[in-house]
Design a protein around this motif. Sequence first.
Motif, PDB file in Angstrom:
ATOM      1  N   SER A  80       8.600 -35.149   1.456  1.00 30.41           N
ATOM      2  CA  SER A  80       9.675 -36.138   1.573  1.00 30.41           C
ATOM      3  C   SER A  80       9.951 -36.512   3.026  1.00 30.41           C
ATOM      4  O   SER A  80      10.441 -37.610   3.300  1.00 30.41           O
ATOM      5  N   ARG A  81       9.648 -35.634   3.958  1.00 34.27           N
ATOM      6  CA  ARG A  81       9.774 -35.945   5.384  1.00 34.27           C
ATOM      7  C   ARG A  81       8.578 -36.797   5.808  1.00 34.27           C
ATOM      8  O   ARG A  81       7.481 -36.294   5.993  1.00 34.27           O
ATOM      9  N   THR A  82       8.815 -38.086   5.951  1.00 34.41           N
ATOM     10  CA  THR A  82       7.720 -38.984   6.299  1.00 34.41           C
ATOM     11  C   THR A  82       7.122 -38.651   7.674  1.00 34.41           C
ATOM     12  O   THR A  82       5.961 -38.960   7.931  1.00 34.41           O
ATOM     13  N   ALA A  83       7.907 -38.001   8.534  1.00 31.59           N
ATOM     14  CA  ALA A  83       7.411 -37.617   9.852  1.00 31.59           C
ATOM     15  C   ALA A  83       6.277 -36.606   9.754  1.00 31.59           C
ATOM     16  O   ALA A  83       5.516 -36.430  10.716  1.00 31.59           O
ATOM     17  N   TYR A  84       6.160 -35.954   8.592  1.00 29.94           N
ATOM     18  CA  TYR A  84       5.119 -34.945   8.425  1.00 29.94           C
ATOM     19  C   TYR A  84       3.887 -35.491   7.702  1.00 29.94           C
ATOM     20  O   TYR A  84       2.899 -34.791   7.534  1.00 29.94           O
ATOM     21  N   ALA A  85       3.933 -36.745   7.303  1.00 31.05           N
ATOM     22  CA  ALA A  85       2.848 -37.321   6.496  1.00 31.05           C
ATOM     23  C   ALA A  85       1.490 -37.234   7.178  1.00 31.05           C
ATOM     24  O   ALA A  85       0.485 -36.848   6.550  1.00 31.05           O
ATOM     25  N   CYS A  86       1.423 -37.588   8.453  1.00 36.16           N
ATOM     26  CA  CYS A  86       0.144 -37.572   9.155  1.00 36.16           C
ATOM     27  C   CYS A  86      -0.423 -36.164   9.252  1.00 36.16           C
ATOM     28  O   CYS A  86      -1.619 -35.951   9.012  1.00 36.16           O
ATOM     29  N   THR A  87       0.418 -35.216   9.592  1.00 39.53           N
ATOM     30  CA  THR A  87      -0.035 -33.824   9.691  1.00 39.53           C
ATOM     31  C   THR A  87      -0.547 -33.347   8.345  1.00 39.53           C
ATOM     32  O   THR A  87      -1.587 -32.685   8.254  1.00 39.53           O
ATOM     33  N   TYR A  88       0.170 -33.696   7.282  1.00 39.81           N
ATOM     34  CA  TYR A  88      -0.187 -33.248   5.943  1.00 39.81           C
ATOM     35  C   TYR A  88      -1.561 -33.777   5.518  1.00 39.81           C
ATOM     36  O   TYR A  88      -2.409 -33.008   5.038  1.00 39.81           O
ATOM     37  N   VAL A  89      -1.794 -35.050   5.704  1.00 44.45           N
ATOM     38  CA  VAL A  89      -3.081 -35.605   5.255  1.00 44.45           C
ATOM     39  C   VAL A  89      -4.226 -35.181   6.167  1.00 44.45           C
ATOM     40  O   VAL A  89      -5.364 -34.996   5.700  1.00 44.45           O
ATOM     41  N   ARG A  90      -3.959 -35.016   7.447  1.00 49.61           N
ATOM     42  CA  ARG A  90      -4.999 -34.498   8.344  1.00 49.61           C
ATOM     43  C   ARG A  90      -5.415 -33.099   7.909  1.00 49.61           C
ATOM     44  O   ARG A  90      -6.618 -32.778   7.873  1.00 49.61           O
ATOM     45  N   ALA A  91      -4.430 -32.276   7.570  1.00 51.88           N
ATOM     46  CA  ALA A  91      -4.723 -30.916   7.109  1.00 51.88           C
ATOM     47  C   ALA A  91      -5.479 -30.949   5.784  1.00 51.88           C
ATOM     48  O   ALA A  91      -6.459 -30.212   5.585  1.00 51.88           O
ATOM     49  N   TRP A  92      -5.023 -31.804   4.871  1.00 54.45           N
ATOM     50  CA  TRP A  92      -5.655 -31.919   3.552  1.00 54.45           C
ATOM     51  C   TRP A  92      -7.141 -32.258   3.683  1.00 54.45           C
ATOM     52  O   TRP A  92      -8.006 -31.607   3.078  1.00 54.45           O
ATOM     53  N   VAL A  93      -7.438 -33.267   4.496  1.00 56.50           N
ATOM     54  CA  VAL A  93      -8.827 -33.698   4.680  1.00 56.50           C
ATOM     55  C   VAL A  93      -9.648 -32.601   5.357  1.00 56.50           C
ATOM     56  O   VAL A  93     -10.802 -32.352   4.966  1.00 56.50           O
ATOM     57  N   GLN A  94      -9.070 -31.940   6.339  1.00 58.02           N
ATOM     58  CA  GLN A  94      -9.807 -30.881   7.026  1.00 58.02           C
ATOM     59  C   GLN A  94     -10.210 -29.768   6.065  1.00 58.02           C
ATOM     60  O   GLN A  94     -11.349 -29.292   6.088  1.00 58.02           O
ATOM     61  N   VAL A  95      -9.285 -29.353   5.218  1.00 54.17           N
ATOM     62  CA  VAL A  95      -9.573 -28.281   4.256  1.00 54.17           C
ATOM     63  C   VAL A  95     -10.644 -28.726   3.263  1.00 54.17           C
ATOM     64  O   VAL A  95     -11.601 -27.990   2.985  1.00 54.17           O
ATOM     65  N   LYS A  96     -10.502 -29.924   2.734  1.00 57.30           N
ATOM     66  CA  LYS A  96     -11.492 -30.421   1.772  1.00 57.30           C
ATOM     67  C   LYS A  96     -12.874 -30.540   2.417  1.00 57.30           C
ATOM     68  O   LYS A  96     -13.900 -30.216   1.796  1.00 57.30           O
ATOM     69  N   TYR A  97     -12.910 -30.996   3.649  1.00 61.56           N
ATOM     70  CA  TYR A  97     -14.176 -31.147   4.347  1.00 61.56           C
ATOM     71  C   TYR A  97     -14.814 -29.776   4.599  1.00 61.56           C
ATOM     72  O   TYR A  97     -16.014 -29.589   4.350  1.00 61.56           O
ATOM     73  N   TYR A  98     -14.027 -28.833   5.080  1.00 62.59           N
ATOM     74  CA  TYR A  98     -14.558 -27.510   5.408  1.00 62.59           C
ATOM     75  C   TYR A  98     -15.160 -26.847   4.174  1.00 62.59           C
ATOM     76  O   TYR A  98     -16.219 -26.214   4.254  1.00 62.59           O
ATOM     77  N   TYR A  99     -14.483 -26.991   3.040  1.00 61.75           N
ATOM     78  CA  TYR A  99     -14.941 -26.340   1.817  1.00 61.75           C
ATOM     79  C   TYR A  99     -15.845 -27.234   0.960  1.00 61.75           C
ATOM     80  O   TYR A  99     -16.184 -26.861  -0.164  1.00 61.75           O
ATOM     81  N   ASN A 100     -16.217 -28.379   1.496  1.00 63.98           N
ATOM     82  CA  ASN A 100     -17.118 -29.302   0.800  1.00 63.98           C
ATOM     83  C   ASN A 100     -16.600 -29.653  -0.595  1.00 63.98           C
ATOM     84  O   ASN A 100     -17.347 -29.655  -1.577  1.00 63.98           O
TER      85      ASN A 100
END
Length: 214
Positions: free
Chosen positions: A176-196
Amino acid sequence: MPKVYARRRLSILAAITGLIAMASVFNGPTASAALPTPVSAATARTYLASLTVATENRTGYNRDLFPHWITISGACNTRETVLKRDGSGVVTDSACASTSGSWYSVYDGATWTAASDLDIDHLVPLAEAWDSGASAWTTAQRQAFANDLTRPQLIAVTDNVNQAKGDQDPATWMPSRTAYACTYVRAWVQVKYYYNLKVDSAEKSKLTSVLSGC
């Protein structure tokens, strides 16, 4: 004499400066650790472009297939380790349970002083991982994913916020904190990429949209 006086004055000033610096170290606010810093938005965009897009399949999923909250060090398991990492002034007992401290939940902006008010969120949920590739992993691989303290995958957040998120991906749930949106999606993509892991089309669309504004 004036030169000697000047040298003494400089020495005194240097000593005072040193004392002030020491005071700032010992008396200044202690920054609490948090989620490992995810990759940059530019890197996340590159990672996202390389992820396979596929329909997800939850057939056969069971949370118990991801052994989690394993022992990390001494009496401390993964949950307790993240609580100590993400909190400020955390005090633990002999069993490593947090007895006091302060935690700021970056998802909703709430601050808590009881560990029982916090869940440890798997940023990429276990079921989401199963849907997008982890069903083919070994138990050891799923355990590593569920207890990953190196990637930006585990974070202490308000318990009912984590429960509301459930197994949703960014297409249907964002902090709900829009200020955290960029951090959240950057983290999401990094995890998905690392684990293929794969992404579905709606998920990729949402990630692309958010990252375009980061």
